[in-house]
Design an enzyme around this catalytic site. Structure first.
Site, mmCIF file in Angstrom:
data_model
loop_
_atom_site.group_PDB
_atom_site.id
_atom_site.type_symbol
_atom_site.label_atom_id
_atom_site.label_comp_id
_atom_site.label_asym_id
_atom_site.label_seq_id
_atom_site.Cartn_x
_atom_site.Cartn_y
_atom_site.Cartn_z
ATOM 1 N N HIS A 45 0.830 -1.208 0.000
ATOM 2 C CA HIS A 45 0.000 0.000 0.000
ATOM 3 C C HIS A 45 0.866 1.261 0.000
ATOM 4 O O HIS A 45 0.611 2.224 -0.741
ATOM 5 C CB HIS A 45 -0.887 0.039 1.250
ATOM 6 C CG HIS A 45 -1.876 -1.072 1.352
ATOM 7 N ND1 HIS A 45 -1.785 -2.055 2.310
ATOM 8 C CD2 HIS A 45 -2.996 -1.347 0.629
ATOM 9 C CE1 HIS A 45 -2.802 -2.888 2.182
ATOM 10 N NE2 HIS A 45 -3.548 -2.491 1.168
ATOM 11 N N MET A 201 2.848 -9.511 -0.679
ATOM 12 C CA MET A 201 2.361 -8.842 0.522
ATOM 13 C C MET A 201 0.837 -8.716 0.460
ATOM 14 O O MET A 201 0.266 -8.370 -0.568
ATOM 15 C CB MET A 201 2.990 -7.464 0.651
ATOM 16 C CG MET A 201 4.464 -7.509 0.956
ATOM 17 S SD MET A 201 5.170 -5.857 1.216
ATOM 18 C CE MET A 201 6.884 -6.281 1.546
#
Length: 311
Positions: A45, A201
């Site tokens: 992110h 991830m």
């Protein structure tokens, strides 16, 4: 911070103040970059947010666990939530101007239930891109994605939006949504960030126990085996995917032989055309999207690699 300008990160829980902020950014002629998230932030992110910061003078991030993306038997209640930690991470990277924390009732004024047949209100579907690949296992998932993204685009009205390649079909859905609904914004797809052993991830990686984590990279390893076969000029589906099936089967046997308290189960492997997302019997000049999903215990992980193509 010497040599840098500290950003004043504003937090908005309601739509009206966020829109006032957006109007101010427009008056100041600042391009707005937007990164929608469901929270439980990780480096993937943050890399998208940093990408947005390089291109845009103003960056907005939303944190909203979207109920419409979950089926009744899925993990909405257990989905990891770590708001204070997320806000600390956003503040630390000094890239974010606005954080939007909408309430469920603001996003879904008519209310929301996980049973699609009982849902009321307005929903968005991207036909032709939502039923393949992930859509086979999660038939209502992309309806929820398209709906919440449309709402967030209308609220934030960004100039640029940023999504990760790990959710590659989601990127295809949003690309078509932007085109078909004539949103005046540009989509950017950031690369998948990985752990040292290759595991993509993901917020759901937090569900994995230490023993599960030791085998979690098997999906990435399997996809890489297919990529290696592709690089050896193998193009037919059966022979391309065979190494992946073999690796996963062998890992499953190993787990059983070790009497571990969990198992792995392949959900699907997909070899899809990058434009139509239809499954391929043979990879042609357009290349292919290679993707898959795997259960480790009850935790579902997904990953993908591009074989001589772009999204």
């Amino acid at each position: 911070m010497k040599g840098s300008i500290l950003k004043n990160m504003q937090i908005f829980e309601n739509i009206h103040p966020l829109r006032n902020w957006r109007r101010l950014m427009v008056r100041e002629e600042k391009l707005i970059g937007f990164v929608p998230t469901m929270g439980s932030l990780h480096e993937g992110h943050l890399s998208l947010i940093k990408q947005a910061n390089k291109l845009c003078k103003a960056v907005a991030v939303s944190i909203f666990v979207n109920p419409a993306q979950f089926a009744p038997n899925e993990d909405l209640d257990k989905y990891p939530r770590s708001l204070s930690d997320d806000l600390a991470k956003l503040s630390a990277i000094n890239c974010v101007d606005a954080v939007f924390l909408p309430k469920v009732e603001d996003i879904y004024p008519a209310g929301i239930t996980l049973d699609v047949e009982k849902q009321l209100g307005t929903f968005v579907e991207v036909k032709g891109k939502s039923h393949q690949m992930e859509g086979q296992s999660r038939p209502t998932f992309f309806r929820g994605v398209a709906t919440v993204v449309t709402k967030l685009f209308n609220i934030v009205q960004p100039d640029h939006v940023f999504f990760g390649q790990k959710d590659i079909q989601q990127c295809a859905v949003i690309k078509n949504l932007i085109r078909d609904l004539h949103f005046p914004l540009e989509l950017h797809v950031g690369p998948t960030l990985r752990e040292e052993d290759g595991l993509a991830m993901s917020s759901r990686n937090k569900y994995l126990t230490p023993e599960m984590r030791k085998v979690a990279a098997i999906l990435y390893q399997s996809l890489n085996a297919v990529k290696h076969a592709f690089e050896q000029n193998i193009r037919d589906r059966k022979n391309l995917l065979a190494p992946a099936y073999d690796l996963i089967e062998n890992k499953s046997k190993f787990i059983k032989d070790q009497n571990l308290d969990f198992s792995i189960k392949l959900d699907y492997l997909s070899l899809a055309d990058p434009e139509s997302l239809q499954e391929l019997d043979e990879v042609g000049e357009n290349g292919a999207i290679l993707s898959g999903a795997l259960y480790i215990g009850t935790t579902r992980i997904l990953d993908n690699l591009l074989l001589n193509c772009k999204i």
